[in-house]
Design a protein around this motif. Sequence first.
Motif, short mmCIF file in Angstrom:
data_model
loop_
_atom_site.label_atom_id
_atom_site.label_comp_id
_atom_site.label_asym_id
_atom_site.label_seq_id
_atom_site.Cartn_x
_atom_site.Cartn_y
_atom_site.Cartn_z
N LEU A 152 -8.07 108.96 -28.55
CA LEU A 152 -9.51 108.98 -28.80
C LEU A 152 -10.26 109.62 -27.65
O LEU A 152 -10.05 109.26 -26.49
CB LEU A 152 -10.02 107.56 -29.03
N ALA A 158 -17.96 107.90 -32.78
CA ALA A 158 -17.30 108.26 -34.04
C ALA A 158 -17.66 107.30 -35.16
O ALA A 158 -17.60 107.67 -36.35
CB ALA A 158 -15.79 108.28 -33.84
N LEU A 191 -14.11 117.41 -40.41
CA LEU A 191 -13.05 117.16 -39.43
C LEU A 191 -12.62 118.43 -38.71
O LEU A 191 -12.24 118.39 -37.54
CB LEU A 191 -11.85 116.52 -40.12
N PRO A 214 -17.57 114.87 -35.61
CA PRO A 214 -16.19 114.50 -35.91
C PRO A 214 -15.18 115.58 -35.52
O PRO A 214 -14.08 115.26 -35.07
CB PRO A 214 -16.22 114.28 -37.43
N ILE A 250 -14.24 115.25 -31.80
CA ILE A 250 -13.78 113.95 -31.31
C ILE A 250 -12.28 113.84 -31.53
O ILE A 250 -11.80 113.80 -32.67
CB ILE A 250 -14.50 112.79 -32.02
N MET A 265 -9.88 111.56 -34.36
CA MET A 265 -10.68 111.27 -35.56
C MET A 265 -9.79 111.08 -36.78
O MET A 265 -10.10 110.30 -37.67
CB MET A 265 -11.67 112.41 -35.79
N LEU A 272 -8.67 107.55 -36.91
CA LEU A 272 -9.79 106.69 -37.31
C LEU A 272 -10.01 106.75 -38.82
O LEU A 272 -10.31 105.74 -39.45
CB LEU A 272 -11.06 107.09 -36.57
N CYS A 273 -9.88 107.95 -39.39
CA CYS A 273 -10.06 108.09 -40.84
C CYS A 273 -8.99 107.30 -41.60
O CYS A 273 -9.29 106.64 -42.59
CB CYS A 273 -9.99 109.56 -41.24
#
Length: 438
Positions: free
Chosen positions: A266, A308, A340, A372, A375, A378, A381-382
């Motif tokens: 991250l 995020a 993304l 996004p 970052i 990401m 995280l998705c």
Amino acid sequence: MSDINHQTYHTRLEQIQRIAQHHSLQITTITPIAYQELGPCPYNNFIYKLELSQPPSSTSFHTPNDAPNPYTTSPPDGTTTTYILRMSNPLAMGINPHASRIENEIAAMSLARQGLESHRPGLGSLIPKIYTFCSKPTHPDDLPWTLMEYKSGVPLDEFFPPQSETAKKSIIEQVADILAGLRKCPLPSGITYGGLGLSSTDGRIISAQMTTTNGGPWSTYAELLKARLRHELHDADSSPIINGWRSNGIRDRLDSLIDKFSLPGLSDPNTRVLIHGDLTMNNILIDPTTCKLTALIDFDFACIAHPAHEFLVSLQDLGSNVMGPFGEDPTEGRLAQALLSGDFSNDNVPDELWWVGKTFNACLTERGVALPSSIGGMGVLCRWRGLEQCVCPLHLAAEFIVKRMSEEARKGRERGLRGRLWRGWRGWKGSCSWVLVD
């Protein structure tokens, strides 16, 4: 349909009368906002527009002997006769019952006002002023409440669709200023991830339990995300269809996954910002005559998290949620891919949501907001957010939906969701997250 919201309607009116009496308010009209007597599920908040026969006195909310409260203010000109009263509904679904929702919202609004004002002088006025509040009522039937400034305007989601492209671009630019301002909110020393509260000793803003997730505060964003999945599993325990995923070893794997989860890739992992948590057009008001935004409202879901996070839980109708819009995705996932990758060069997506997302993305880029596409981590995280949404979806957990389903339909839905969970399992590769596949 159910009258679950209307059962205590008169009790709430009695509370409003007690509030009016305590603060010497001469109320002439009480109008519920966005309220229907019958509905499928409990409202998060009960909102009322109060109209007074005369402005409150200078001591209605604060007597001369009161210590100054940095989060409240007096009506500005002695002529204000219209106010908004918000009451927190303890029966709201998915809410942490141990969090102080009133204190969280007041603290978040105070920080948001400062952030927006620092981004652009005058922008802080979009945040309604707080006149007085009560986070812990003493009357046994009373709900926590806030009395705040009434903001004129109509919800942006009602106004936006028929406007010209030029007007829409101007509106999107204004919303981009809001998000840029939220990123500039000054966080008090010691604030970590989770909810906000007010110190009982000196009233300063402190970290507290999160309103939409059981527990907190947490020292890292990863811990917050793990708590969110545990929260969903807790809700899944009460579903007669899901039964907490305790069959076929699924729950054991999910518990193991939570224990091992981390976010090594991250970007800026220790960054903390104010997240609105429900930043959609419905929570933005606009003057239909001038096309200027007039208010940003409803900070009930606000929290402190990584930048995020807003792109995971908000911005659905602004084309900037990496999980897609509410309901069916007219772009068939292409907008999420563009968010993304940062590549919006595809000109063969005719749906307006694509244009809105592309325009909003460009406006955020101009304002230096981390997107996004910039970052790191990401994708993980998705996938985690996808798992979170899969563990306890509303249509398999809400009683008002489940009770209308046949036994065959219940079993079919459960089998389909279980299949998604099992097909998505790819195991662990180092500290990589679980992969969800439709």
